[in-house]
Write a protein that holds these residues in place. Structure first.
Motif, short mmCIF file in Angstrom:
data_model
loop_
_atom_site.label_atom_id
_atom_site.label_comp_id
_atom_site.label_asym_id
_atom_site.label_seq_id
_atom_site.Cartn_x
_atom_site.Cartn_y
_atom_site.Cartn_z
N ALA A 40 -51.87 -14.65 -9.65
CA ALA A 40 -53.31 -14.13 -10.72
C ALA A 40 -54.33 -14.57 -9.99
O ALA A 40 -55.52 -13.67 -10.25
N LYS A 41 -54.43 -15.60 -9.30
CA LYS A 41 -55.88 -15.97 -8.75
C LYS A 41 -56.14 -15.21 -7.64
O LYS A 41 -57.47 -15.07 -7.57
N ILE A 42 -55.34 -14.87 -6.78
CA ILE A 42 -55.51 -13.99 -5.79
C ILE A 42 -55.96 -12.44 -6.08
O ILE A 42 -56.68 -11.85 -5.56
N LEU A 67 -66.97 -15.19 -2.29
CA LEU A 67 -65.74 -15.48 -2.85
C LEU A 67 -65.72 -17.03 -3.39
O LEU A 67 -64.83 -17.33 -4.52
N LEU A 68 -66.18 -17.90 -3.03
CA LEU A 68 -65.97 -19.23 -2.93
C LEU A 68 -66.82 -19.68 -4.07
O LEU A 68 -66.94 -20.96 -4.76
N THR A 69 -68.10 -18.83 -4.39
CA THR A 69 -68.68 -19.20 -5.55
C THR A 69 -68.62 -18.63 -6.72
O THR A 69 -68.13 -17.67 -7.15
N ILE A 114 -62.28 -22.74 -6.84
CA ILE A 114 -61.69 -21.72 -6.08
C ILE A 114 -61.01 -22.27 -4.92
O ILE A 114 -61.74 -23.09 -4.31
N SER A 115 -59.78 -22.11 -4.53
CA SER A 115 -59.10 -22.53 -3.47
C SER A 115 -59.40 -21.84 -2.06
O SER A 115 -59.54 -20.38 -2.22
N GLU A 116 -59.78 -22.41 -1.11
CA GLU A 116 -60.13 -21.95 0.06
C GLU A 116 -59.10 -21.20 0.82
O GLU A 116 -59.41 -20.31 1.69
N GLU A 117 -57.65 -21.61 0.56
CA GLU A 117 -56.62 -21.06 1.02
C GLU A 117 -56.44 -19.60 0.29
O GLU A 117 -56.20 -18.59 1.05
N HIS A 118 -56.88 -19.72 -0.79
CA HIS A 118 -56.66 -18.36 -1.47
C HIS A 118 -57.74 -17.23 -0.89
O HIS A 118 -57.56 -16.17 -0.67
#
Length: 229
Positions: A40-42, A67-69, A114-118
């Motif tokens: 869902a997050k992706i 995206l990280l913001t 927000i995850s950097e991996e995502h």
């Protein structure tokens, strides 16, 4: 070594999640609330990435930063409902002196981290589908900005601010067919007229204007050499 294996396995799992999003016949790409967990997050990040890329071209660093913001949550303002008693005439209103408190707006929810991996998984997905390409982005950016009358020096600075590396910018500038001397001349005559001023005071205005637009000294001097000839 175990931590490296765990990290690489996590990236593989994230890529599998992306493939699941793409292949799922009931994809939640535009309805991420229907799924839970990483998928869902992706989905949310993918939706945002496509929205950004549909508006205009982006370089990798700029898209990653956006995206990280975390997006600012929207809170619907409270409606001001007029009191029925307040609309009545004073002689008919038994509550005319009553103080009516305004409804306080709801507090904004705290954005989820927000995850950097995502984000990296979404970036990789965009590269795989050719939605991201820093070289093409730089080339199109140079073309667009030069048509608006900006010189190579300013365009280079803007691309660096967007996170494009120096080698990519240099290669794109070398490959462009823009004649910066001709462009400088066109911009100068558009601003100051066909007969460019030759006295120092007025000439310095042309110089400052073209420097502000991002042209090099050599390009500015060339238009006066051609003019004098």
């Amino acid at each position: 070594m175990s931590s490296e294996k765990a990290s690489s396995q996590k990236v593989i799992d994230l890529k599998r999640l992306l493939e699941e999003v793409e292949q799922n016949s009931e994809s939640t790409l535009f309805a991420p609330e229907k799924k839970e967990g990483d998928t869902a997050k992706i989905n949310v990040l993918m939706n945002r990435a496509m929205r950004f890329l549909s508006q205009r071209d982006h370089g990798e660093a700029e898209l990653r930063r956006k995206l990280l913001t975390p997006p600012v949550p929207f809170v619907k303002p409270a409606n001001k409902k007029s009191s029925w008693s307040a609309r009545r005439k004073p002689e008919q209103n038994d509550f005319a002196d009553e103080v009516i408190e305004k409804a306080k707006p709801e507090p904004r929810p705290v954005p989820e981290e927000i995850s950097e991996e995502h984000v990296q998984a979404v970036i990789d997905y965009c590269y795989q589908h050719h939605w991201l390409d820093d070289a093409k982005f730089a080339s199109r950016y140079i073309s667009g900005r030069s048509k608006k009358g900006y010189g190579a020096q300013r365009i280079r600075s803007e691309l660096m601010q967007k996170g494009v590396d120096k080698e990519t910018i240099t290669a794109a500038l070398e490959a462009t067919e823009v004649d910066w001397c001709v462009l400088a001349r066109d911009i100068a005559t558009r601003k100051f007229g066909e007969n460019l001023p030759t006295d120092w005071k007025e000439k310095s205005k042309v110089l400052r204007y073209l420097l502000y637009r991002g042209f090099f000294q050599e390009e500015i001097q060339s238009i006066y050499r051609d003019f004098d000839d």
